[in-house]
Design an enzyme around this catalytic site. Structure first.
Site, PDB file in Angstrom:
ATOM      1  N   TYR A  23      10.360 -49.130 -31.541  1.00 29.23           N
ATOM      2  CA  TYR A  23      10.603 -48.599 -30.199  1.00 29.23           C
ATOM      3  C   TYR A  23       9.982 -49.420 -29.072  1.00 29.23           C
ATOM      4  O   TYR A  23      10.203 -49.126 -27.904  1.00 29.23           O
ATOM      5  CB  TYR A  23      10.108 -47.152 -30.122  1.00 29.23           C
ATOM      6  N   HIS A 101      20.026 -45.080 -26.717  1.00 34.35           N
ATOM      7  CA  HIS A 101      18.977 -45.139 -27.743  1.00 34.35           C
ATOM      8  C   HIS A 101      18.240 -46.466 -27.632  1.00 34.35           C
ATOM      9  O   HIS A 101      18.850 -47.505 -27.367  1.00 34.35           O
ATOM     10  CB  HIS A 101      19.573 -45.011 -29.147  1.00 34.35           C
TER      11      HIS A 101
END
EC number: 4.2.1.10
Length: 147
Positions: A23, A101
């Site tokens: 991430y 995302h």
């Protein structure tokens, strides 16, 4: 001036510390600040909400309709693969939205490959880390202005 709502789903409050190899190292505050500044410079108003609770995201979507929000950018996170309720809320208010995302969900575990949102979204952007949000914001600007 358009109003754009950015919704961040569960566990995104942990950005910067949660699995940075997937991430990234940026925090959610970093991302929100950059998006807010980009929207302001383009003459638009940006609102944000992160919640780990599905009902809070649904309530915020309902409020967005009452407030006249023009566009939604949503990273449903884990709710991507489970939440018919969030999908129904987005369809119910009729505000166009982009699914976003940080990671490429299609290059991850098989259970992450299905989305309850992508077939009703204006578009889907994934796999570019925090830049996914910036790309979604630029796409939202284009849809809003028709350019």
């Amino acid at each position: 001036m358009a109003s754009i709502l950015v919704l961040h789903g569960p566990n995104l409050n942990l950005l910067g510390t949660r699995e940075p190899e997937i991430y990234g190292a940026e925090t959610l505050d970093d991302i929100n600040f950059r998006l807010t500044e980009t929207a302001r410079q383009a003459g638009h108003h940006l609102l944000t909400l992160q919640s780990n609770a599905e009902y809070e995201l649904i309530d915020r979507i309902h409020e967005a309709k009452k407030e006249g929000v023009d566009f939604i950018i949503i990273n449903p996170a884990a709710f991507t693969h489970t939440s018919v309720a969030l999908r129904d809320a987005l369809l119910g208010v009729g505000i166009p939205f982009i699914e976003t995302h940080l990671s490429n969900v299609h290059a991850r575990e098989a259970f992450r490959h299905h989305s309850y949102f992508s077939d009703v979204a204006v578009g889907v952007i994934c796999g570019f880390g925090s830049q996914s949000y910036e790309l979604a914001l630029q796409a939202a600007f284009s849809k809003i202005t028709g350019k």
